[in-house]
Scaffold this motif. Structure first.
Motif, PDB file in Angstrom:
ATOM      1  N   LEU A 232      64.834 -43.742 -29.357  1.00  0.00           N
ATOM      2  CA  LEU A 232      65.058 -44.034 -27.949  1.00  0.00           C
ATOM      3  C   LEU A 232      64.866 -42.799 -27.073  1.00  0.00           C
ATOM      4  CD1 LEU A 232      68.076 -46.463 -28.143  1.00  0.00           C
ATOM      5  CD2 LEU A 232      65.665 -46.958 -27.862  1.00  0.00           C
ATOM      6  N   PHE A 233      64.840 -41.625 -27.687  1.00  0.00           N
ATOM      7  CA  PHE A 233      64.664 -40.422 -26.886  1.00  0.00           C
ATOM      8  C   PHE A 233      63.201 -40.043 -26.706  1.00  0.00           C
ATOM      9  CE2 PHE A 233      69.079 -39.772 -28.097  1.00  0.00           C
ATOM     10  CZ  PHE A 233      69.585 -39.491 -26.853  1.00  0.00           C
ATOM     11  N   THR A 234      62.312 -40.770 -27.363  1.00  0.00           N
ATOM     12  CA  THR A 234      60.905 -40.360 -27.300  1.00  0.00           C
ATOM     13  C   THR A 234      60.322 -40.384 -25.901  1.00  0.00           C
ATOM     14  OG1 THR A 234      60.448 -42.569 -28.038  1.00  0.00           O
ATOM     15  CG2 THR A 234      60.195 -40.821 -29.652  1.00  0.00           C
ATOM     16  N   PRO A 235      60.825 -41.169 -24.937  1.00  0.00           N
ATOM     17  CA  PRO A 235      60.234 -41.060 -23.596  1.00  0.00           C
ATOM     18  C   PRO A 235      60.253 -39.643 -23.057  1.00  0.00           C
ATOM     19  CG  PRO A 235      61.565 -43.025 -23.698  1.00  0.00           C
ATOM     20  CD  PRO A 235      61.751 -42.316 -25.009  1.00  0.00           C
ATOM     21  N   GLY A 236      61.092 -38.786 -23.603  1.00  0.00           N
ATOM     22  CA  GLY A 236      61.093 -37.406 -23.143  1.00  0.00           C
ATOM     23  C   GLY A 236      59.886 -36.599 -23.588  1.00  0.00           C
ATOM     24  N   LEU A 237      59.065 -37.159 -24.449  1.00  0.00           N
ATOM     25  CA  LEU A 237      57.916 -36.404 -24.944  1.00  0.00           C
ATOM     26  C   LEU A 237      56.879 -36.202 -23.846  1.00  0.00           C
ATOM     27  CD1 LEU A 237      57.331 -38.083 -28.399  1.00  0.00           C
ATOM     28  CD2 LEU A 237      58.072 -35.758 -27.994  1.00  0.00           C
ATOM     29  N   PRO A 238      56.323 -35.015 -23.754  1.00  0.00           N
ATOM     30  CA  PRO A 238      55.356 -34.751 -22.686  1.00  0.00           C
ATOM     31  C   PRO A 238      53.964 -35.284 -22.983  1.00  0.00           C
ATOM     32  CG  PRO A 238      55.725 -32.778 -23.954  1.00  0.00           C
ATOM     33  CD  PRO A 238      56.591 -33.845 -24.553  1.00  0.00           C
ATOM     34  N   GLN A 239      53.832 -36.439 -23.603  1.00  0.00           N
ATOM     35  CA  GLN A 239      52.527 -36.990 -23.937  1.00  0.00           C
ATOM     36  C   GLN A 239      52.518 -38.453 -23.543  1.00  0.00           C
ATOM     37  OE1 GLN A 239      49.660 -37.046 -26.052  1.00  0.00           O
ATOM     38  NE2 GLN A 239      49.396 -34.926 -26.666  1.00  0.00           N
ATOM     39  N   PRO A 240      51.899 -38.805 -22.452  1.00  0.00           N
ATOM     40  CA  PRO A 240      51.958 -40.212 -22.000  1.00  0.00           C
ATOM     41  C   PRO A 240      51.416 -41.176 -23.041  1.00  0.00           C
ATOM     42  CG  PRO A 240      50.391 -38.907 -20.709  1.00  0.00           C
ATOM     43  CD  PRO A 240      51.143 -37.953 -21.558  1.00  0.00           C
ATOM     44  N   PHE A 241      50.394 -40.739 -23.757  1.00  0.00           N
ATOM     45  CA  PHE A 241      49.790 -41.576 -24.771  1.00  0.00           C
ATOM     46  C   PHE A 241      50.804 -41.963 -25.842  1.00  0.00           C
ATOM     47  CE2 PHE A 241      47.513 -41.221 -28.919  1.00  0.00           C
ATOM     48  CZ  PHE A 241      46.888 -42.436 -28.860  1.00  0.00           C
ATOM     49  N   LEU A 242      51.550 -40.950 -26.294  1.00  0.00           N
ATOM     50  CA  LEU A 242      52.577 -41.225 -27.307  1.00  0.00           C
ATOM     51  C   LEU A 242      53.681 -42.097 -26.731  1.00  0.00           C
ATOM     52  CD1 LEU A 242      53.084 -37.852 -29.142  1.00  0.00           C
ATOM     53  CD2 LEU A 242      52.092 -39.940 -30.012  1.00  0.00           C
ATOM     54  N   ASN A 243      54.016 -41.830 -25.494  1.00  0.00           N
ATOM     55  CA  ASN A 243      55.092 -42.592 -24.877  1.00  0.00           C
ATOM     56  C   ASN A 243      54.785 -44.070 -24.841  1.00  0.00           C
ATOM     57  OD1 ASN A 243      56.923 -40.642 -24.432  1.00  0.00           O
ATOM     58  ND2 ASN A 243      56.026 -40.009 -22.495  1.00  0.00           N
ATOM     59  N   MET A 244      53.485 -44.378 -24.730  1.00  0.00           N
ATOM     60  CA  MET A 244      53.125 -45.788 -24.710  1.00  0.00           C
ATOM     61  C   MET A 244      53.197 -46.397 -26.102  1.00  0.00           C
ATOM     62  SD  MET A 244      50.086 -46.266 -21.999  1.00  0.00           S
ATOM     63  CE  MET A 244      49.044 -44.952 -22.546  1.00  0.00           C
ATOM     64  N   LEU A 245      52.860 -45.603 -27.103  1.00  0.00           N
ATOM     65  CA  LEU A 245      52.779 -46.173 -28.450  1.00  0.00           C
ATOM     66  C   LEU A 245      54.121 -46.235 -29.164  1.00  0.00           C
ATOM     67  CD1 LEU A 245      49.433 -44.809 -29.871  1.00  0.00           C
ATOM     68  CD2 LEU A 245      49.987 -47.090 -29.084  1.00  0.00           C
ATOM     69  N   ILE A 246      55.017 -45.308 -28.838  1.00  0.00           N
ATOM     70  CA  ILE A 246      56.258 -45.216 -29.597  1.00  0.00           C
ATOM     71  C   ILE A 246      57.094 -46.499 -29.539  1.00  0.00           C
ATOM     72  CG2 ILE A 246      58.450 -44.001 -29.747  1.00  0.00           C
ATOM     73  CD1 ILE A 246      56.483 -42.227 -30.904  1.00  0.00           C
ATOM     74  N   PRO A 247      57.140 -47.213 -28.388  1.00  0.00           N
ATOM     75  CA  PRO A 247      57.911 -48.465 -28.417  1.00  0.00           C
ATOM     76  C   PRO A 247      57.465 -49.417 -29.508  1.00  0.00           C
ATOM     77  CG  PRO A 247      57.408 -47.882 -26.177  1.00  0.00           C
ATOM     78  CD  PRO A 247      56.704 -46.883 -27.034  1.00  0.00           C
ATOM     79  N   ILE A 248      56.166 -49.426 -29.806  1.00  0.00           N
ATOM     80  CA  ILE A 248      55.687 -50.274 -30.907  1.00  0.00           C
ATOM     81  C   ILE A 248      56.347 -49.817 -32.202  1.00  0.00           C
ATOM     82  CG2 ILE A 248      53.668 -51.021 -32.182  1.00  0.00           C
ATOM     83  CD1 ILE A 248      52.053 -50.433 -29.681  1.00  0.00           C
ATOM     84  N   ALA A 249      56.387 -48.490 -32.384  1.00  0.00           N
ATOM     85  CA  ALA A 249      57.003 -47.950 -33.595  1.00  0.00           C
ATOM     86  C   ALA A 249      58.459 -48.369 -33.669  1.00  0.00           C
ATOM     87  CB  ALA A 249      56.887 -46.442 -33.608  1.00  0.00           C
ATOM     88  N   THR A 250      59.154 -48.252 -32.542  1.00  0.00           N
ATOM     89  CA  THR A 250      60.564 -48.640 -32.523  1.00  0.00           C
ATOM     90  C   THR A 250      60.713 -50.099 -32.901  1.00  0.00           C
ATOM     91  OG1 THR A 250      60.621 -47.214 -30.598  1.00  0.00           O
ATOM     92  CG2 THR A 250      62.638 -48.376 -31.166  1.00  0.00           C
ATOM     93  N   ALA A 251      59.839 -50.927 -32.317  1.00  0.00           N
ATOM     94  CA  ALA A 251      59.912 -52.348 -32.627  1.00  0.00           C
ATOM     95  C   ALA A 251      59.664 -52.587 -34.107  1.00  0.00           C
ATOM     96  CB  ALA A 251      58.895 -53.104 -31.787  1.00  0.00           C
ATOM     97  N   SER A 252      58.727 -51.848 -34.696  1.00  0.00           N
ATOM     98  CA  SER A 252      58.457 -52.125 -36.104  1.00  0.00           C
ATOM     99  C   SER A 252      59.591 -51.636 -36.989  1.00  0.00           C
ATOM    100  CB  SER A 252      57.113 -51.530 -36.527  1.00  0.00           C
ATOM    101  OG  SER A 252      57.009 -50.232 -36.099  1.00  0.00           O
ATOM    102  N   ILE A 253      60.302 -50.589 -36.533  1.00  0.00           N
ATOM    103  CA  ILE A 253      61.500 -50.192 -37.296  1.00  0.00           C
ATOM    104  C   ILE A 253      62.522 -51.330 -37.280  1.00  0.00           C
ATOM    105  CG2 ILE A 253      63.495 -48.670 -37.303  1.00  0.00           C
ATOM    106  CD1 ILE A 253      61.368 -47.018 -38.146  1.00  0.00           C
ATOM    107  N   ALA A 254      62.699 -51.904 -36.099  1.00  0.00           N
ATOM    108  CA  ALA A 254      63.649 -53.006 -35.989  1.00  0.00           C
ATOM    109  C   ALA A 254      63.208 -54.174 -36.863  1.00  0.00           C
ATOM    110  CB  ALA A 254      63.755 -53.436 -34.532  1.00  0.00           C
ATOM    111  N   LEU A 255      61.899 -54.454 -36.838  1.00  0.00           N
ATOM    112  CA  LEU A 255      61.378 -55.550 -37.662  1.00  0.00           C
ATOM    113  C   LEU A 255      61.641 -55.271 -39.136  1.00  0.00           C
ATOM    114  CD1 LEU A 255      59.579 -58.097 -37.946  1.00  0.00           C
ATOM    115  CD2 LEU A 255      57.652 -56.556 -38.178  1.00  0.00           C
ATOM    116  N   THR A 256      61.387 -54.023 -39.539  1.00  0.00           N
ATOM    117  CA  THR A 256      61.620 -53.650 -40.929  1.00  0.00           C
ATOM    118  C   THR A 256      63.068 -53.870 -41.318  1.00  0.00           C
ATOM    119  OG1 THR A 256      59.965 -51.959 -40.643  1.00  0.00           O
ATOM    120  CG2 THR A 256      61.318 -51.807 -42.590  1.00  0.00           C
ATOM    121  N   ALA A 257      63.966 -53.426 -40.443  1.00  0.00           N
ATOM    122  CA  ALA A 257      65.389 -53.566 -40.751  1.00  0.00           C
ATOM    123  C   ALA A 257      65.744 -55.043 -40.920  1.00  0.00           C
ATOM    124  CB  ALA A 257      66.223 -52.932 -39.653  1.00  0.00           C
TER     125      ALA A 257
END
Lengths: 219, 673
Positions: free
Chosen positions: B417-442
């Motif tokens: 949830l802290f990744t929005p602080g990253l200074p890379q807009p590209f990553l900021n867009m992709l990380i929510p997908i990662a978060t969602a897939s972690i939730a899916l995995t769980a």
């Protein structure tokens, strides 16, 4: 004196080359063994001359060693092997003998060309012999390839060692004594082992024709 | 006694394990001695190791030592720092439970002689501990390879079965390919100085190209051991083949050695951190996690299911490490520490609950002789101990509070949830997908675990013989109980664990979260601040217990309060049998439908005219067909071509050497010029 010695070494070298060709052309096993012991004798003579010419004590020792080992002991063992294995008959070659000789000539030319620049750099008194020694190594090697029976192959291997020894004495005045002793012993042990193998091969295949060994290949 | 250094304690324990192993050879066939004395002794060693390492962890000292073992002028450099101490604690605690269990588990006359098993088992433990102590590439590789070898022999304990031999070979092959990559990685790290100590590697400043090369080699090498995609294929083969305590040790502890190695290389030996490393690791981890959990959900063999679940957990660990690398590369050390804490927490949690689950499968296997879920069921009535302990493992594994799995997954999601602080807009867009897939995995992990527990322990027995199943023995109960206690302990006392992890993260990324986490009392975890997020496991524990108590009391008071057995789901059938209940295949079917592109399915459908209709479906890995078989075929093709060189004729062989000689002689003059 030195001039004579150099001429003598050159003469023995040419003998060696002729003997190599003779072995390549020879069909009979017994004659092959005799040629081998003659080759040994030539090497002994050449070594003695080099030893005399350069006043190196240890070359005399290696000459005596060679005489005992390669002129008497190993040929004697080989003769016994022939008798025990009863393989007196003629040996066949893979390619007919005249073609073998032609290939041999090509090899000699190759060896001389190769040795030319090396002998120019060499400090030896008899620079020309290196080419001959190299040619003898290659010819003996070829003899091993061309023969189909095991015993002539063993003799080819031994002849190759002879030629190497000759190259060492004539081009660099011999190797250190320890090395020579080691090689001499190696050859002797090698002959014993090969003899044992020959018995085993015959036991297994009832023949010394090594083409039978092809059956050992795993498919 | 007290002034002896901790590293000496650890070395003594390693020595004791080796000695126990050697004693095993002496008592090769004395089963009772080996099982009832040697294995419990080894277990006590594990406890001492854990205690000593925990002390080292708290004291924060770094100790090093040289052992004049091995080749002359190449001594073993050993070093005990916070990172290795933390992993040593895990080895010690997990091995205590597993060794005690093993004391009651191994049966006489099955496969390898008991003495040899004792040798391999204790050497395995010793080499894992040595991997953690190693401070130069030489001793590391020696320990690493002996770890692989001993575990190979343990996997092939029942070597008479060809299937087990094949599984062992696959494991050994991939382990060695990985070891080569690790060796190359160390070769890059030493930067041509010829000095292979880790101290020297730390001192090197690699260019970004070579650092990336070392990083990728490390991912490949350690990933092969951890079971990262696509190098995971050995896991589902080796785990079912191995005896259960061995699978527990391999899955629970050995896989973590790979995590340790990666942490050591990425955060300790390499100073440079490039942002895309984190992305690579994160992506690999997420793909592995989803892949593993989806496959776990459709397995019908209990140990294979757990093996795929291990792959999933390794994926989560990789994701956490990737995130930590990402934060670290942007200098956000506090957040890197948070992600790393989640990773290490999960390392500990997984070590305990996965070992526990593997041990329960061992008990089930011994009691019933079945490993196929389709032939189990209803075991909670015959094996209540095993069932309840397995329930704890299952709850921890599915990440439910107040067990260990929840804390680590919660911390991991917090760090995402802290990744929005990253200074890379590209990553900021992709990380929510990662978060969602972690939730899916769980969520899917929970699904797979419900299947594991429900099909084995609940419902009706699917076979006649299951009613003869007996509960686990004394040693087995102690071993599993210990691991269950640890799983609960990790869940209810998170701040104490975070305090233990703190020195590790301080050593690796220079920051820790322990101070923040316990700022609001030891019962409440607040990774950053109370305003953002907090978790009080005791609230959950008491809440759950209170709800249960209230329900119990209400039933007692207002309902008839009798235990009543009745036919569930009669459904109008005049009779019903155990084959009518949901099966493992049936339970996994929705997942199989949804994730169909993941699988390679082989269905066998009955024809209308069949008198004995049979339905079967086999799920296999696409990677096997897609990657491994082409490699195997190419290897065979090339070998066949090369094999033509081998004619079997001496003359041809002599000709080869002759031609080689001539060519070399020809090359001599040109080389001199």
């Amino acid at each position: 004196m030195t001039e004579l010695s150099i001429q003598l070494v050159n003469l023995f070298a040419s003998f060696l080359l002729m003997l190599a060709f003779a072995m390549l052309a020879q069909r009979r096993v017994l004659t092959l063994i005799n040629l081998y012991s003659l080759q040994g004798l030539t090497v002994v003579a050449a070594t003695t001359v080099v030893a005399h010419m350069t006043h190196q004590e240890h070359l005399y020792y290696s000459a005596v060693l060679t005489l005992i080992l390669k002129v008497f002991l190993i040929p004697w063992i080989l003769h016994r092997l022939v008798k025990r294995l009863n393989v007196r008959w003629d040996v066949e070659t893979l390619i007919n003998i005249p073609s073998t000789m032609l290939v041999g000539i090509v090899l000699v030319v190759f060896a001389f060309n190769l040795a030319l620049p090396i002998s120019r750099l060499s400090s030896s008194v008899v620079p020309g012999t290196l080419g001959i020694a190299l040619a003898c190594v290659l010819l003996s090697f070829m003899m091993m390839i061309m023969r189909t029976k095991a015993l002539p192959q063993v003799i080819g291997f031994l002849a190759m060692e002879n030629a190497l020894f000759f190259a060492a004495t004539s081009a660099t005045y011999g190797m250190p004594m320890v090395v020579e002793l080691g090689i001499a012993l190696d050859v002797l042990v090698g002959v014993f082992i090969l003899g044992v193998f020959l018995f085993q091969i015959r036991e297994q295949f009832e023949s010394l024709d090594i083409s039978h060994l092809e059956n050992l290949k795993e498919d | 006694m007290l002034n002896i250094m901790t590293i000496d304690w650890v070395l003594w324990i390693i020595g004791a394990w080796i000695a126990l192993g050697l004693l095993g050879i002496v008592a090769l066939h004395k089963f009772a001695l080996v099982a009832r004395v040697f294995f419990p002794l080894g277990a006590v060693g594990g406890l001492i190791l854990a205690y000593a390492a925990a002390r080292a962890l708290v004291s924060g000292r770094v100790e090093s030592k040289q052992l004049a073992l091995g080749l002359p002028s190449l001594p073993f450099h050993l070093r005990l720092d916070a990172l290795s101490a933390f992993f040593l604690v895990i080895i010690g605690l997990a091995s205590f439970g597993i060794s005690i269990f093993a004391a009651g588990y191994f049966r006489n006359g099955e496969g390898t002689a008991p003495g040899l098993l004792c040798l391999e088992f204790h050497f395995f433990l010793a080499s894992m501990a040595l991997v953690l102590l190693a401070d130069d590439a030489y001793s590391f590789m020696v320990a690493w390879e002996s770890m692989a070898l001993t575990s190979y022999f343990l996997v092939t304990a029942n070597h008479r079965l060809p299937k087990i031999r094949a599984a062992g070979f696959l494991y050994l092959l991939i382990a060695h390919i990985g070891a080569i990559a690790i060796l190359l990685c160390f070769g890059v790290l030493q930067a041509n100085t010829g000095d292979y100590t880790f101290a020297n590697m730390r001192a090197q400043n690699l260019s970004s190209f070579w650092a990336s090369a070392a990083f990728l080699l490390a991912i490949f090498g350690f990933g092969a051991k951890a079971g990262i995609l696509p190098l995971h294929i050995w896991l589902p083969e080796a785990h079912p083949a191995a005896p259960s305590p061995v699978s527990a040790l391999m899955s629970g502890v050995m896989l973590k050695m790979a995590i340790y190695g990666l942490l050591r290389v990425c955060f300790d030996l390499l100073h440079l951190h490039i942002w895309w490393w984190g992305v690579v690791m994160l992506a690999l981890g997420l793909i592995t996690a989803i892949f593993g959990v989806v496959f776990a959900a459709v397995q019908v063999e209990m140990k294979r299911l757990l093996a795929y679940s291990s792959i999933e957990n390794i994926g989560l660990l990789f994701a956490a490490m990737g995130l930590a690398l990402l934060f670290r590369s942007y200098g956000m050390n506090a957040l890197a520490a948070l992600a790393l804490t989640a990773c290490l927490y999960h390392v500990a949690g997984h070590a305990f609950f996965k070992s526990l689950l593997f041990l329960t499968t061992g008990s089930v296997l011994h009691a019933t002789g079945e490993r196929n879920l389709g032939r189990l069921g209803g075991l909670i009535r015959f094996m209540p101990w095993v069932a309840w302990l397995a329930l704890i493992g299952v709850l921890a594994s599915s990440g439910l509070p107040p067990f260990s799995g929840f804390v680590s997954e919660w911390l991991l999601l917090q760090s995402f949830l802290f990744t929005p602080g990253l200074p890379q807009p590209f990553l900021n867009m992709l990380i929510p997908i990662a978060t969602a897939s972690i939730a899916l995995t769980a969520a899917l992990a929970g699904y797979a675990m419900v299947k594991f527990f429900g099909v084995i322990f609940l419902g009706q027995p699917r076979e006649e013989k299951l009613s003869q199943a007996h509960d686990a023995g004394k040693f087995e109960k102690i071993g599993m109980g210990w691991l269950a206690i640890l799983s609960i302990g990790l869940g209810v006392a998170p701040n104490s664990v975070i305090h233990l992890i703190d020195p590790v993260t301080r050593g690796l990324v220079g920051d820790g979260i322990a101070h923040n986490a316990s700022a609001n009392g030891w019962w409440l975890v607040t990774p950053t601040s109370i305003a953002r997020a907090s978790y009080g496991p005791l609230y959950f524990l008491f809440g759950v217990m209170a709800a249960c108590a209230v329900a119990f009391v209400l039933v007692r008071l207002f309902y008839h309060a009798r235990l009543r057995r009745s036919a569930p789901w009669g459904g109008g059938h005049p009779w019903r049998n155990s084959r009518m209940q949901d099966t493992a295949e049936g339970y996994g079917q929705p997942i199989r439908q949804i994730f169909e592109p993941f699988f390679h399915l082989e269905r066998h459908l009955p024809k209308p005219e069949d008198t004995e209709p049979e339905y079967s479906v086999a799920v296999s890995d696409k990677f096997w067909e897609g990657i491994y078989m082409p490699i195997a075929r190419a290897t065979e093709y090339v070998s066949a071509k090369v094999g033509r060189l081998q004619q079997g004729r001496i003359s041809i062989y002599l000709l080869y050497s002759f031609i080689t000689l001539l060519v070399i002689l020809l090359l001599v003059p040109t080389a001199r010029r």
